[in-house]
Design an enzyme around this catalytic site. Structure first.
Site, PDB file in Angstrom:
ATOM      1  N   HIS A  81       0.657  -1.221   0.103  1.00  0.00           N
ATOM      2  CA  HIS A  81       0.057  -0.220  -0.048  1.00  0.00           C
ATOM      3  C   HIS A  81       0.769   1.258   0.060  1.00  0.00           C
ATOM      4  CE1 HIS A  81      -3.628  -2.286   0.206  1.00  0.00           C
ATOM      5  NE2 HIS A  81      -3.524  -2.500   1.427  1.00  0.00           N
TER       6      HIS A  81
ATOM      7  N   HIS B 172      -9.594   2.514   0.927  1.00  0.00           N
ATOM      8  CA  HIS B 172      -9.609   1.322   1.754  1.00  0.00           C
ATOM      9  C   HIS B 172     -10.658   1.334   2.999  1.00  0.00           C
ATOM     10  CE1 HIS B 172      -7.689  -2.049   3.657  1.00  0.00           C
ATOM     11  NE2 HIS B 172      -6.834  -2.166   2.818  1.00  0.00           N
TER      12      HIS B 172
ATOM     13  N   ASP C 241      -8.933 -12.363   1.036  1.00  0.00           N
ATOM     14  CA  ASP C 241      -7.906 -11.323   0.842  1.00  0.00           C
ATOM     15  C   ASP C 241      -7.411 -11.433  -0.503  1.00  0.00           C
ATOM     16  OD1 ASP C 241      -6.327  -9.128   1.318  1.00  0.00           O
ATOM     17  OD2 ASP C 241      -5.035 -10.023   2.976  1.00  0.00           O
TER      18      ASP C 241
ATOM     19  N   GLU D 175     -11.523  -3.137  -2.714  1.00  0.00           N
ATOM     20  CA  GLU D 175     -10.396  -2.177  -3.180  1.00  0.00           C
ATOM     21  C   GLU D 175     -10.378  -2.405  -4.710  1.00  0.00           C
ATOM     22  OE1 GLU D 175      -6.990  -3.147  -0.759  1.00  0.00           O
ATOM     23  OE2 GLU D 175      -8.380  -4.356   0.486  1.00  0.00           O
TER      24      GLU D 175
HETATM   25  C1  FUC Z   1      -5.826  -5.306   2.606  1.00  0.00           C
HETATM   26  C2  FUC Z   1      -5.091  -6.477   2.400  1.00  0.00           C
HETATM   27  C3  FUC Z   1      -3.971  -6.723   3.228  1.00  0.00           C
HETATM   28  C4  FUC Z   1      -3.767  -6.041   4.397  1.00  0.00           C
HETATM   29  C5  FUC Z   1      -4.650  -4.655   4.469  1.00  0.00           C
HETATM   30  C6  FUC Z   1      -4.806  -3.977   5.642  1.00  0.00           C
HETATM   31  O1  FUC Z   1      -5.477  -4.580   1.550  1.00  0.00           O
HETATM   32  O2  FUC Z   1      -4.977  -6.899   1.125  1.00  0.00           O
HETATM   33  O3  FUC Z   1      -3.692  -8.129   3.837  1.00  0.00           O
HETATM   34  O4  FUC Z   1      -4.248  -6.613   5.575  1.00  0.00           O
HETATM   35  O5  FUC Z   1      -5.713  -4.539   3.688  1.00  0.00           O
END
Ligand code: FUC
Length: 345
Positions: A101, A175, A248, A310
């Protein structure tokens, strides 16, 4: 329709967008973080449907990326390394030996310049950030604009625009962790999701894509018809185990004319959300690894409390063929859009 602004410490500001139905979205200039989203249930009760910290100071670290804008590259870059135009670039290892990220100086950790706007049937914010060449190890001066628009008809739209002066990897997302029960009343087990996807990306033990696409057919990853998220928490497949007993994973959207790629609903509150996007896929993360006991606005965090959608391209494309690409070149414009529409069952 209205926009309010509140000054917080450290030049942080919080903007509150409200439409005439009372739907409300709160946004920080820090990280473009969505801290709260009030949406009506089937009886018209407005309640928060995203995870957010009780104390805004906790956003300074925000290891779960609650509500934040993610970039320059959302997701994991294996071994924090990639090669573009024959040149190798090394990024920060912020998760084991990998880069997640955008690293610790990613777009979730910067102060965005925010310009509010009002239209006849919408209110919104234009967030801008200029990334310097070399910042965080990434090449190119990159100009990014993200527009958050709350429409009068309970649609919340995010559009992203970016350009660069050097070839660079870029894929942006938001997110937010959604929980449609309202005010975190229930965890995700009984909330239903459908995804227009026949294939998802296989992960290794470190959550890095192996390069293989797997069919959803006959697996707990088959969301082609709506099903409860709990199905994936209790499943015994290796891919659910790897993800920390849940999901995930990057789902590749089927290629067709349908704009709606995802639906989510909570049968108890009656809240329903659809996700429309022009993106080729998304990571669905069911907060399998969310720490317990973080103080959120409506109580303590725990596993399976929120689900992230996402929408983005795939950073696995930097190392493997056949994945949606993330490379932006000078002269090109990165332009994408994701829209979350709220209603009731
Ligand atoms: C998501 C996941 C990751 C991570 C993050 C906080 O994007 O793909 O594994 O835990 O969030």
């Amino acid at each position: 329709m209205k926009i309010e602004v509140r000054d917080l410490e450290k030049s942080w500001k919080e903007y509150t967008l409200t439409n005439d139905n009372g739907m409300q979205v709160n946004v920080l200039n820090f990280g473009g973080i969505i801290t709260k989203m009030l949406v009506p249930d089937k009886a018209g009760n407005l309640e928060n449907i995203v995870l957010g910290y009780a104390d805004y100071k906790d956003y300074q670290t925000n290891p779960n990326y609650f509500g934040a804008l993610i970039g320059p590259v959302a997701g994991r870059i294996a071994n924090s390394q990639f090669t573009l135009d024959g040149q190798e670039y090394k990024l920060e290892n912020n998760e084991g030996t990998h880069h997640l990220h955008g690293g610790s100086t990613g777009f979730h950790q910067v102060i965005w310049d925010v310009e509010p706007f009002e239209k006849v049937d919408a209110v919104g914010l234009v967030l801008s950030y200029n990334r310097d060449d070399g910042e965080g190890g990434y090449p190119g001066n990159v100009d990014v604009q993200v527009t958050y628009t709350l429409h009068q008809n309970n649609q919340f739209e995010i559009s992203y625009t970016a350009s660069t002066d050097k070839t660079t990897p870029l894929t942006l997302t938001n997110h937010s962790y959604f929980n449609l029960s309202g005010n975190l009343r229930h965890s995700l087990h009984e909330q239903h999701v459908s995804i227009d996807s026949d294939q998802f990306v296989e992960l290794d033990e470190e959550l890095i894509p192996t390069g293989e696409l797997l069919p959803v057919d006959g697996s707990p990853f088959d969301f082609r018809s709506a099903r409860p998220l709990g199905d994936g928490f209790n499943a015994s497949t290796d891919q659910n185990r790897v993800a920390g007993k849940g999901i995930d994973h990057y789902f590749i959207f089927n290629e067709n004319d349908k704009e709606t790629k995802v639906t989510a609903a909570d049968p108890v509150s009656g809240r329903k959300m659809t996700v429309q996007t022009d993106q080729p896929g998304m990571v669905m993360y069911t907060s399998n690894n969310l720490a317990e006991g973080l103080e959120l606005q409506e109580g303590m965090s725990r596993q399976y409390l929120g689900v992230c959608f996402e929408t983005q391209a795939s950073p696995a494309s930097l190392h493997h063929e056949g994945f949606p690409g993330v490379v932006l070149k000078p002269g090109e414009v990165y332009q994408t859009r994701t829209l979350f529409e709220f209603g009731v069952l």
